[in-house]
Design an enzyme around this catalytic site. Structure first.
Site, short mmCIF file in Angstrom:
data_model
loop_
_atom_site.label_atom_id
_atom_site.label_comp_id
_atom_site.label_asym_id
_atom_site.label_seq_id
_atom_site.Cartn_x
_atom_site.Cartn_y
_atom_site.Cartn_z
CG HIS A 185 -6.21 4.17 -2.32
ND1 HIS A 185 -6.09 4.58 -3.63
CD2 HIS A 185 -5.47 5.05 -1.59
CE1 HIS A 185 -5.32 5.66 -3.68
NE2 HIS A 185 -4.92 5.96 -2.47
CE LYS A 189 -0.93 14.44 -2.55
NZ LYS A 189 -1.23 13.00 -2.33
NE ARG A 209 2.30 4.39 -0.60
CZ ARG A 209 1.76 5.39 -1.25
NH1 ARG A 209 1.29 5.21 -2.45
NH2 ARG A 209 1.71 6.59 -0.73
CB SER A 253 -2.93 7.82 -7.27
OG SER A 253 -3.81 7.17 -6.38
#
Ligand code: ADP
Length: 162
Positions: free
Chosen positions: A17, A41, A90, A128
């Protein structure tokens, strides 16, 4: 002054990030990091804990504002006078979801653009989710997280085991 908004869950903020935020500052004069609650989430850290960690990691970057945000992202973008949404890409696996989000946001607000930035290769595998997995198995986090974020993640995992 060009303003970009970088939204995310940041559960927790990683060097991936931070890499995207640093790159964004080459394109935008100011970047607003917008931390979303995202209960769907099921984050490991609550909203205010995630916000506090992003604030901590960003504290020396004057051109970065960190803020909580709830509701529709495009509304927030228009309200804050920002020029674009920033997202990190990504790998191919990110593409489909990000493409869908960018197009739905454009449908909701015609003038809101999404800008995609690629991280440095060393962070291209970092998420993460994977970091939480590494932490659960006692792996070394120093290459991926700010030291204080790593400490908080280790504490959280430890407290869940008790
Ligand atoms: P969200 O729940 O909105 O996907 P995340 O915190 O998981 O929130 O991610 C926020 C943004 O940062 C997304 O655009 C995501 O693709 C990007 N991102 C996360 N990790 C990395 C990384 N290692 N490299 C580049 N971009 C990343």
């Amino acid at each position: 002054m060009k303003i970009g908004i970088y939204p995310g869950t940041f559960d927790p903020i990683t060097h991936g990030h931070t890499d995207i935020i640093t790159r964004s500052l080459r394109v935008f004069d100011k970047v607003i990091v917008a931390v979303a609650p995202n209960p769907s989430k099921h984050p490991l850290f609550n909203f205010s804990e995630r916000l506090a960690m992003v604030q901590l990691v960003m504290k020396d970057l004057d051109q970065v504002d960190v803020t909580p945000f709830e509701g529709l992202l495009v509304d927030y973008v228009e309200r804050s006078g920002a020029h674009a949404i920033i997202r990190g890409l990504r790998a191919i696996s990110d593409f489909e979801h990000e493409f869908q989000m960018a197009l739905i946001n454009r449908k909701l607000a015609k003038t809101v653009e999404t800008v995609f930035l690629m991280p440095s290769e060393e962070y291209s595998y970092l998420s993460s989710t994977i970091i939480k997995e590494v932490a659960r198995h006692g792996g070394n986090l120093t290459e991926f997280l700010h030291p204080e974020v790593a400490r908080r993640l280790e504490d959280r995992i430890r407290s869940l085991r008790l």
